[in-house]
Each structure stands twice: as C-alpha cells, then as structure tokens.
Design an enzyme around this catalytic site. Structure first.
Site, PDB file in Angstrom:
ATOM      1  N   CYS A 136      -0.744   4.244  11.073  1.00 31.81           N
ATOM      2  CA  CYS A 136      -0.627   5.520  11.787  1.00 31.81           C
ATOM      3  C   CYS A 136      -1.898   5.713  12.606  1.00 31.81           C
ATOM      4  O   CYS A 136      -2.486   6.785  12.611  1.00 31.81           O
ATOM      5  CB  CYS A 136      -0.332   6.669  10.836  1.00 31.81           C
ATOM      6  N   ASP A 192       1.997  -0.982   4.954  1.00 39.07           N
ATOM      7  CA  ASP A 192       1.651   0.243   5.680  1.00 39.07           C
ATOM      8  C   ASP A 192       0.164   0.439   5.409  1.00 39.07           C
ATOM      9  O   ASP A 192      -0.232   1.095   4.449  1.00 39.07           O
ATOM     10  CB  ASP A 192       2.497   1.392   5.115  1.00 39.07           C
ATOM     11  N   CYS A 231       0.896  -1.176   0.000  1.00 35.27           N
ATOM     12  CA  CYS A 231       0.000   0.000   0.000  1.00 35.27           C
ATOM     13  C   CYS A 231       0.925   1.213   0.000  1.00 35.27           C
ATOM     14  O   CYS A 231       1.186   1.800   1.047  1.00 35.27           O
ATOM     15  CB  CYS A 231      -0.874   0.002   1.247  1.00 35.27           C
ATOM     16  N   ALA A 232       1.431   1.577  -1.154  1.00 34.73           N
ATOM     17  CA  ALA A 232       2.632   2.429  -1.182  1.00 34.73           C
ATOM     18  C   ALA A 232       2.403   3.916  -1.356  1.00 34.73           C
ATOM     19  O   ALA A 232       3.285   4.707  -1.036  1.00 34.73           O
ATOM     20  CB  ALA A 232       3.560   1.943  -2.293  1.00 34.73           C
ATOM     21  N   ARG A 274      -3.937   7.587  -6.726  1.00 33.48           N
ATOM     22  CA  ARG A 274      -2.837   7.630  -5.754  1.00 33.48           C
ATOM     23  C   ARG A 274      -1.578   6.962  -6.319  1.00 33.48           C
ATOM     24  O   ARG A 274      -0.453   7.383  -6.039  1.00 33.48           O
ATOM     25  CB  ARG A 274      -3.262   7.003  -4.428  1.00 33.48           C
TER      26      ARG A 274
HETATM   27  C1  LIG Z   1      -1.415   4.693   4.913  1.00 32.40           C
HETATM   28  S1  LIG Z   1      -1.601   4.873   3.218  1.00 32.40           S
HETATM   29  C2  LIG Z   1      -0.005   4.428   2.639  1.00 32.40           C
HETATM   30  C3  LIG Z   1       1.067   5.465   2.828  1.00 32.40           C
HETATM   31  C4  LIG Z   1       2.351   5.092   2.125  1.00 32.40           C
HETATM   32  N1  LIG Z   1       2.840   3.806   2.559  1.00 32.40           N
HETATM   33  C5  LIG Z   1       3.451   6.105   2.297  1.00 32.40           C
HETATM   34  O1  LIG Z   1       4.394   5.896   3.056  1.00 32.40           O
HETATM   35  O2  LIG Z   1       3.419   7.143   1.626  1.00 32.40           O
HETATM   36  C6  LIG Z   1      -2.560   3.501   2.758  1.00 32.40           C
HETATM   37  C7  LIG Z   1      -2.725   3.283   1.259  1.00 32.40           C
HETATM   38  O3  LIG Z   1      -3.334   2.006   1.083  1.00 32.40           O
HETATM   39  C8  LIG Z   1      -4.066   2.040  -0.133  1.00 32.40           C
HETATM   40  N2  LIG Z   1      -4.945   0.837  -0.125  1.00 32.40           N
HETATM   41  C9  LIG Z   1      -6.118   0.643   0.496  1.00 32.40           C
HETATM   42  N3  LIG Z   1      -6.558  -0.625   0.297  1.00 32.40           N
HETATM   43  C10 LIG Z   1      -5.631  -1.243  -0.468  1.00 32.40           C
HETATM   44  C11 LIG Z   1      -5.501  -2.551  -1.035  1.00 32.40           C
HETATM   45  N4  LIG Z   1      -6.421  -3.485  -0.863  1.00 32.40           N
HETATM   46  N5  LIG Z   1      -4.402  -2.821  -1.787  1.00 32.40           N
HETATM   47  C12 LIG Z   1      -3.454  -1.870  -1.990  1.00 32.40           C
HETATM   48  N6  LIG Z   1      -3.531  -0.636  -1.489  1.00 32.40           N
HETATM   49  C13 LIG Z   1      -4.599  -0.314  -0.735  1.00 32.40           C
HETATM   50  C14 LIG Z   1      -4.742   3.396  -0.094  1.00 32.40           C
HETATM   51  O4  LIG Z   1      -5.103   3.808  -1.395  1.00 32.40           O
HETATM   52  C15 LIG Z   1      -3.645   4.274   0.526  1.00 32.40           C
HETATM   53  O5  LIG Z   1      -2.894   4.919  -0.488  1.00 32.40           O
END
Ligand SMILES: C[S@@+](CC[C@H](N)C(=O)[O-])C[C@H]1O[C@@H](n2cnc3c(N)ncnc32)[C@H](O)[C@@H]1O
Length: 431
Positions: A227, A174, A106-107, A134
C-alpha cells in the site's frame, strides 16, 4: 526530497495533482459479508443505503455517517469484515482454486486471508505474521468469523531459508511498506514520510520476495502487494527480482476499471483512490516456472486425535478434518498442518477448553456452528444477553450448554440451569 517531489519522479504531473487532491478527502468504507452467517437480502433490508461493489461478490460500500457498522452485534459476531475495497483486490487476483494450500506470509490483521477464505471454503490457508501481538489480532479476527480453513502461525521465514521450501500452491505477500497509499491527510503524509523509510522497506520486501519464491511449488503463483505509492517498493522490486532469478515469469493482471499501469511494468497494476473507490494498492502476480502438482493429500483426518475427542465431536456434531490440542484448548481445522519448528497461534476453530472436570465450549464454536439447534432470543432478551445479564426462560431442556441466537445470528453460549440462562457472553464484548 519531499513526498510530492518523490511522486513527480515517476508519475505524470496531472496524476500526482489529482492524487493529492483526492487524499485530502475522507476515505470510503467497505466490507465483505460472511454469507455463512448472514445473507445479502437480510443485510440489504437492515441497511438499505449500502452500495454494491461493481464486481466483487458480497462486497458493499457504506457511509460511516449513516451506519456505524463497526459497532453492532452483527460485527461483534463476525457477520461481516470491514476492509478497504482496494486491498480486497489482492485476494481477488490470487484467484484460489479448491484444495490450494496458500501461505499468507504477512497476514495480520487478516484482510487478505479473510477475503480469500470467505470466497472459497475449500482452500487451505496458513496465515503468518512476524509480530506475535499482530498474530493474536489476526487470530481473533479469524475467530469472530468462524473460519475453519485458516491456521495462524507466528514465524519469520527469513530466519530459516530451508523450511517448507516448495510447499505452497499460492502465496500472498502483502509486504510491510512505507504505507503512503494509506495516508489520507497531506500534513500527516509529509510528517511521516521519509525517502530513507522507502529504501529500508524496499530491502526487506526484496528479501521477502525471494523467500516467497523459494516457498512456492514449481508452477505456483505469488501475489505481491503493497500500500505504497513508491516505485522503489513496487515496480523496481519486481524488475530486480526478474533480473536476478530465472525460475519466475510475470503474469499480466486482467484490467479493472480505473487501474493504472506504469510503462516500465505493464503487467502489474496500481489502483489509485482517484479512479477506484478505495485506498491505493500496488499488485503484481508472479508465476514460478514448472508444472504445478496439487497434492491434496494434506487433507487427512488425524485419526488418533479424532478417537481421543470422539465424545466432544459427537456432542457438538463436529465435522473437522483435523483436531489439535494446544495447551488446554481443543481446535478443529479443515486440514492438517504440523511442523515442530513453527509456532502455532490458532488451528482453525477454537472448540473449547478442558477444565478440571468438564469441557467448556468456546465462544468461537458458537460462531462456527449453524443456528439450527439454538435457543432463539427476542430483541429484549438479545439486548440483555449482550449486556451480560441473566435471562429467565423456562424451556423443555436438560441442564447444559446451549447456543443462543438472534435474527439467525448465533450470539454465543449460555449455561441452562433449571429455567435460568446463565450468561457466557465474553466480558470484553458486553455493552
Ligand atoms: C501491510 S501489513 C499486512 C496486512 C495484511 N495482509 C492484511 O490484509 O490485513 C504487513 C505485515 O507484515 C508483518 N511483517 C513484517 N515483517 C515480516 C516478516 N519478515 N515476516 C512476516 N511478517 C512480517 C508486519 O507485522 C505487518 O503485520
């Protein structure tokens, strides 16, 4: 149950009190330098009032009121990346080794990937996000920094339980979360926060955790982070995972000054803004049982593609291990990744675009290449360039595309035509 009652359920009263006080203050700002573009001495000379992070390499705290570091040519050209100092700890604890194939599940927008990539150029990172918009933001952050060891994909691993199982040496999860550890204003916190949101996040996180373990090779390692301050999204998820799977074990994270360990899961840590200069973060590390075999045979050069683009490769002196054409754009990466089912968003560095009769080098390529053969601009010319203006400068050069630089930082491309430097600085960045 309101947010404070929720915190009181799991944390000692005095800790909650301190935390709530801290959350009313301004957040601290921090960044990691991209030492491929800029060195520490130059940076400290330009911004003498920055403060070194106590143990993270090339990381600085800065005061937003003194330096507007989100608004200058160094930032626009990827000389550093601004991110919270607590979230840097996620990739710090991942501790990647040369040749590791890493999935950042989840980058977006890219902090953990960028921190890992800047600290080790010899790792291979697949950075994924479910959201296409994103993933594009993630891609443009990778672009600015000129990272060749990051491939960006846009996929939901929860929709396909079989793909790429047992593939990755290390995974960063994350996870999407209720975000309470990022709130700085108590009022905002009380408006946004609901216990239902916490429980919804907990469920998604648990599914992602299980999926991440499947994607890991035997012997591989997973860093899980959120977080959120909520026990349900953190310790409880990990304890449930340990109860339901017998192929994993918990790793004890080394201590850092100011960490907090909940008595139910002492191997994992929280950093709280009260004791560590940054926002809140929970971090746990899990190892998949078995012996890790690091098969770096993935670092192959795709010979056929190299033959196809040999003129461009020699013209720009490129050294990528793998090349790929996506639509009309040519990309280069430090490793090969090919899976027909997974949509690629970016493949390392965008080299340029095939136009009808010529090849247009990309702005991104200027971020990646060294400034060895660039045209050096003085301050007045650099200002003009950033505004998008044409520069007149007679140079002993053949007409063609050249990189221009200022104080050792590549700013971008120009087209040199008989003493005129035609400006190719992207319109969206001109100011
Ligand atoms: C906390 S943020 C990540 C922040 C990132 N790791 C950083 O350091 O910049 C969580 C992310 O998970 C993504 N997300 C949510 N569900 C997901 C899934 N099933 N697979 C991949 N990404 C997902 C969201 O779109 C969001 O961008």
């Amino acid at each position: 149950m309101n947010f404070i009652e929720h915190l009181n359920k799991y944390y000692p009263d005095d800790l909650v009190e301190k935390l709530i006080k801290e959350l009313k203050k301004e957040r601290t700002s921090s960044l990691i330098l991209n030492t491929q573009k800029i060195d520490n001495i130059f940076f400290k000379n330009e911004f003498p009032e920055i403060e070194n992070h106590p143990f993270l390499k090339n990381v600085y705290y800065f005061d937003k009121k003194i330096y507007e570091l989100g608004k200058n040519y160094l930032f626009d050209n990827g000389a550093y990346y601004i991110m919270d100092a607590s979230s840097m700890l996620v990739s710090y604890f991942l501790n990647p080794k040369d040749n590791d194939l890493i999935l950042d599940m989840c980058a977006a927008p890219g902090g953990k990937t960028i921190f890992a990539s800047l600290n080790n150029k010899n790792i291979r990172i697949i950075a994924n996000d479910l959201s296409h918009s994103r993933a594009l933001t993630l891609s443009s952050n990778i672009e600015k920094l000129g990272l060749k060891n990051v491939i960006v994909i846009n996929f939901n691993f929860l929709n396909d339980q079989r793909i790429l199982n047992k593939t990755f040496d290390k995974i960063i999860l994350d996870a999407p979360c209720s975000g309470s550890a990022m709130f700085r204003k108590l009022e905002e916190m009380q408006d946004d926060w609901t216990y239902e949101k916490v429980l919804n996040c907990q469920k998604i996180q648990f599914d992602l955790l299980n999926r991440a373990i499947d994607l890991l090779k035997d012997g591989g390692e997973l860093i899980y982070s959120t977080c959120s301050f909520s026990y349900e999204e953190n310790e409880e998820n990990i304890l449930n995972l340990l109860k339901t799977r017998n192929d994993i074990e918990l790793t004890n994270l080394p201590s850092i000054k100011g960490d907090y360990r909940h008595p139910s899961l002492k191997e994992a840590i929280h950093v709280f803004p009260t004791f560590y200069k940054g926002e809140g973060q929970f971090i746990a590390k899990i190892k998949k049982k078995g012996e890790l075999i690091n098969n770096s045979k993935n670092i192959l050069s795709n010979e056929k593609e190299i033959k196809n683009y040999k003129d461009i490769i020699s013209l720009y002196n490129l050294d990528f291990a793998s090349y790929k054409k996506i639509n009309n754009e040519l990309y280069g990466s430090s490793f090969e990744f090919d899976n027909k089912k997974i949509p690629l968003v970016r493949y390392g560095v965008n080299i340029g675009e095939f136009k009808k009769n010529y090849f247009l080098p990309s702005f991104n390529l200027a971020h990646y290449l060294s400034n060895k053969n660039s045209i050096i601009l003085n301050e007045k010319e650099a200002k003009k360039y950033i505004k998008g203006e044409t520069i007149i400068k007679n140079l002993p050069l053949k007409d063609g595309y050249y990189i221009v630089s200022f104080k050792n930082i590549n700013l971008g491309y120009i087209k040199y035509v008989k003493g005129i430097l035609k400006n190719l600085y992207p319109k969206g960045l001109r100011h």
